[in-house]
Design an enzyme around this catalytic site. Structure first.
Site, PDB file in Angstrom:
ATOM      1  N   ASP A 134       3.672   3.953   6.479  1.00  0.00           N
ATOM      2  CA  ASP A 134       2.989   3.796   7.768  1.00  0.00           C
ATOM      3  C   ASP A 134       3.892   3.214   8.834  1.00  0.00           C
ATOM      4  OD1 ASP A 134       3.160   1.107   6.628  1.00  0.00           O
ATOM      5  OD2 ASP A 134       1.783   0.519   8.220  1.00  0.00           O
TER       6      ASP A 134
ATOM      7  N   ASP B  33      14.342   0.040   1.761  1.00  0.00           N
ATOM      8  CA  ASP B  33      14.989  -0.001   3.074  1.00  0.00           C
ATOM      9  C   ASP B  33      16.037  -1.109   3.030  1.00  0.00           C
ATOM     10  OD1 ASP B  33      15.630  -0.016   5.731  1.00  0.00           O
ATOM     11  OD2 ASP B  33      13.588   0.238   6.439  1.00  0.00           O
TER      12      ASP B  33
ATOM     13  N   PHE C 272      13.056   6.130  10.983  1.00  0.00           N
ATOM     14  CA  PHE C 272      11.762   5.572  10.596  1.00  0.00           C
ATOM     15  C   PHE C 272      10.854   6.706  10.123  1.00  0.00           C
ATOM     16  CE2 PHE C 272       7.908   3.302  10.497  1.00  0.00           C
ATOM     17  CZ  PHE C 272       8.250   1.964  10.399  1.00  0.00           C
TER      18      PHE C 272
ATOM     19  N   ARG D  35      -0.175   6.854   7.406  1.00  0.00           N
ATOM     20  CA  ARG D  35      -0.043   6.818   5.948  1.00  0.00           C
ATOM     21  C   ARG D  35      -0.573   8.103   5.321  1.00  0.00           C
ATOM     22  NH1 ARG D  35       1.183   1.722   3.963  1.00  0.00           N
ATOM     23  NH2 ARG D  35       0.196   0.015   5.073  1.00  0.00           N
TER      24      ARG D  35
ATOM     25  N   GLU E 126       7.613   2.102  -6.283  1.00  0.00           N
ATOM     26  CA  GLU E 126       7.721   1.813  -4.842  1.00  0.00           C
ATOM     27  C   GLU E 126       7.762   3.110  -4.043  1.00  0.00           C
ATOM     28  OE1 GLU E 126       7.529   0.003  -2.474  1.00  0.00           O
ATOM     29  OE2 GLU E 126       8.447  -1.967  -2.652  1.00  0.00           O
ATOM     30  N   ASP E 127       7.483   3.009  -2.748  1.00  0.00           N
ATOM     31  CA  ASP E 127       7.588   4.200  -1.900  1.00  0.00           C
ATOM     32  C   ASP E 127       8.964   4.316  -1.264  1.00  0.00           C
ATOM     33  OD1 ASP E 127       7.053   1.908  -0.475  1.00  0.00           O
ATOM     34  OD2 ASP E 127       5.954   2.910   1.111  1.00  0.00           O
TER      35      ASP E 127
ATOM     36  N   LYS F 244       0.803  -1.204   0.000  1.00  0.00           N
ATOM     37  CA  LYS F 244       0.000   0.000   0.000  1.00  0.00           C
ATOM     38  C   LYS F 244       0.845   1.266   0.000  1.00  0.00           C
ATOM     39  CE  LYS F 244      -3.279  -2.319   3.034  1.00  0.00           C
ATOM     40  NZ  LYS F 244      -3.387  -2.628   4.462  1.00  0.00           N
ATOM     41  N   GLY F 245       2.106   1.115   0.434  1.00  0.00           N
ATOM     42  CA  GLY F 245       2.924   2.290   0.696  1.00  0.00           C
ATOM     43  C   GLY F 245       3.067   3.259  -0.465  1.00  0.00           C
TER      44      GLY F 245
ATOM     45  N   LYS G 148      16.832   4.643   1.504  1.00  0.00           N
ATOM     46  CA  LYS G 148      17.657   4.857   2.692  1.00  0.00           C
ATOM     47  C   LYS G 148      19.127   4.908   2.283  1.00  0.00           C
ATOM     48  CE  LYS G 148      14.792   4.290   6.454  1.00  0.00           C
ATOM     49  NZ  LYS G 148      14.480   3.180   7.336  1.00  0.00           N
TER      50      LYS G 148
HETATM   51  C1  PRP Z   1       7.236  -1.424   2.889  1.00  0.00           C
HETATM   52  C2  PRP Z   1       7.402  -0.418   1.755  1.00  0.00           C
HETATM   53  C3  PRP Z   1       8.205  -1.183   0.725  1.00  0.00           C
HETATM   54  C4  PRP Z   1       9.042  -2.118   1.560  1.00  0.00           C
HETATM   55  C5  PRP Z   1      10.450  -1.585   1.665  1.00  0.00           C
HETATM   56  O1  PRP Z   1       6.149  -2.248   2.617  1.00  0.00           O
HETATM   57  O2  PRP Z   1       6.163   0.007   1.261  1.00  0.00           O
HETATM   58  O3  PRP Z   1       7.378  -1.944  -0.139  1.00  0.00           O
HETATM   59  O4  PRP Z   1       8.438  -2.160   2.870  1.00  0.00           O
HETATM   60  O5  PRP Z   1      11.216  -2.303   2.592  1.00  0.00           O
HETATM   61  P1  PRP Z   1      12.425  -3.264   2.199  1.00  0.00           P
HETATM   62  O6  PRP Z   1      13.304  -2.502   1.235  1.00  0.00           O
HETATM   63  O7  PRP Z   1      13.095  -3.509   3.527  1.00  0.00           O
HETATM   64  O8  PRP Z   1      11.873  -4.531   1.617  1.00  0.00           O
HETATM   65  P2  PRP Z   1       5.357  -3.099   3.730  1.00  0.00           P
HETATM   66  O9  PRP Z   1       5.822  -4.517   3.699  1.00  0.00           O
HETATM   67  O10 PRP Z   1       5.456  -2.397   5.054  1.00  0.00           O
HETATM   68  O11 PRP Z   1       3.863  -3.041   3.176  1.00  0.00           O
HETATM   69  P3  PRP Z   1       2.956  -1.743   2.894  1.00  0.00           P
HETATM   70  O12 PRP Z   1       3.517  -1.064   1.662  1.00  0.00           O
HETATM   71  O13 PRP Z   1       1.607  -2.297   2.653  1.00  0.00           O
HETATM   72  O14 PRP Z   1       3.037  -0.833   4.099  1.00  0.00           O
END
Ligand code: PRP
Length: 184
Positions: A163, A107, A156, A169, A103-104, A47-48, A135
């Site tokens: 979120d 990390d 964070f 969010r 992507e948002d 969803k991000g 990051k």
């Molecule tokens: C978050 C974010 C990315 C991912 C990045 O998604 O939206 O998709 O983590 O992290 P990474 O580089 O460590 O893999 P999340 O799994 O929290 O789901 P969401 O988008 O629904 O919040």
């Protein structure tokens, strides 16, 4: 989890709505130039990335196809579980098509790596990865975005789609969440 309210939980604003809008427009122009005569599939990672994706699509002045995929690796935690779960797949058959993966944040880079492998196995004409945030210390081995909006410190962040345990969010800016909010 010690979420209370925006005033108490947000340490500071990293990017204002105006800064975000400006950068999104720049990215949209870059993509429109790159895909001029094509009609790429813009794949939103729910969803991000939802806010970034919608703003980006709205700013594109060329033909696109819109689709959505949902994955999760964080659940309600502040650290990645290390396992990416596919929750909803694309509806589109991307074989032979140009794909822009939106992507948002990157990390650990685990989610992006998973998605690049998944998409590549479907034989698209090309895959371009775009992430609004990245990051600084996301690891040299981590999958990297071809295009990203801003590089951020290892804190964070929430807002503009991102979120913590489902909270924040909908903030219109990117803000740093105080560590005490997610201390275990
Ligand atoms: C978050 C974010 C990315 C991912 C990045 O998604 O939206 O998709 O983590 O992290 P990474 O580089 O460590 O893999 P999340 O799994 O929290 O789901 P969401 O988008 O629904 O919040």
């Amino acid at each position: 989890m010690k979420i209370t309210n925006e005033k108490l939980d947000i340490d500071r604003i990293l990017y204002t709505p105006e800064q975000i809008a400006e950068r999104v427009d720049e990215i949209a122009r870059t993509l429109a130039d790159r895909y001029g005569g094509e009609r790429p599939v813009m794949a939103c990672v729910l969803k991000g990335a939802s806010f970034f994706y919608i703003d980006l699509c709205r700013s594109m002045r060329s033909h696109i196809e819109m689709d959505f995929i949902a994955v999760s690796s964080y659940g309600s935690k502040s650290k990645s579980s290390g396992v990416v779960r596919l929750i909803k797949d694309l509806d589109t058959d991307i074989e032979g098509k140009h794909v822009i993966l939106v992507e948002d944040i990157i990390d650990s880079g685990l989610t992006l790596k998973y998605l690049i492998e998944l998409f590549s196995s479907r034989k698209p004409a090309s895959v371009t990865t775009v992430s609004f945030l990245k990051k600084t210390d996301c690891g040299k081995q981590a999958a990297q975005a071809d295009i990203f909006g801003f590089e951020i410190p290892n804190e964070f962040v929430v807002g503009y789609g991102l979120d913590y345990a489902g909270y924040y969010r909908n903030l219109p800016y990117i803000g740093v969440l105080k560590p005490e909010c997610y201390a275990e």
